[in-house]
Each structure stands twice: as structure tokens, then as C-alpha cells.
Design a protein around this motif. Structure first.
Motif: not given
Length: 87
Positions: A18-35
Motif C-alpha cells: 500500500k505504501i509503495l503503491s502510493r509512492f510509485f503509482g503516479p510514475f507507473i500510471l504516467k508511464y502507461f499513459t505515455k505509452k
């Protein structure tokens, strides 16, 4: 003692995720939207290039790009049954 240890390990993994998804979630989401945007843009560019390569046609002129496959229907499929609707 083993049951408490197992429950604590499960809770540790749950809260850690839960904690890691809060930190890295926006980066992962940004990566997938860019792709996805790149993939969509590539399809749009291909479509745009295809339209530019085709010669301009006069109004009313007809062209056939691909002839349809001639599929013959099988006449032994069945027979026609005439029916009447009953009210």
C-alpha cells in the motif's frame, strides 16, 4: 506462535504494498499513459500518411481498391419452409 507470525507477515506485505503503491503509482500510471499516447499517435500518423499518398480523385470518379472474394453459397444447406403466423 506460527499463526501470529503468518498474520504479521501478511499484514506487513499488505501495508508495504500500500505504501509503495502510493509512492510509485503516479510514475507507473504516467508511464502507461505515455505509452498509450505514443501508440495512438503512431496509428494517427500512419493513417495520415496513407491519406496523403493516395492521389486526389475528381468528384464522381469511382475506384475499387480491392475486389471482394467471390464466395459461392452452398445450395444444399436446407430448404425454404413457408410459414404463417398464428394470432
Amino acid at each position: 506462535m506460527g499463526l501470529i507470525k503468518t498474520i504479521l507477515i501478511i499484514l506487513l506485505f499488505y501495508y508495504g504494498f500500500k505504501i509503495l503503491s502510493r509512492f510509485f503509482g503516479p510514475f507507473i500510471l504516467k508511464y502507461f499513459t505515455k505509452k498509450a499516447a505514443e501508440r495512438f499517435g503512431g496509428q494517427f500518423r500512419d493513417f495520415n500518411n496513407q491519406n496523403q499518398q493516395q492521389p486526389k480523385q475528381k468528384e464522381g470518379e469511382i475506384t475499387i481498391d480491392k475486389m471482394p472474394d467471390n464466395k459461392t453459397s452452398n445450395k444444399t444447406v436446407g430448404e425454404y419452409v413457408d410459414y404463417e403466423e398464428i394470432d
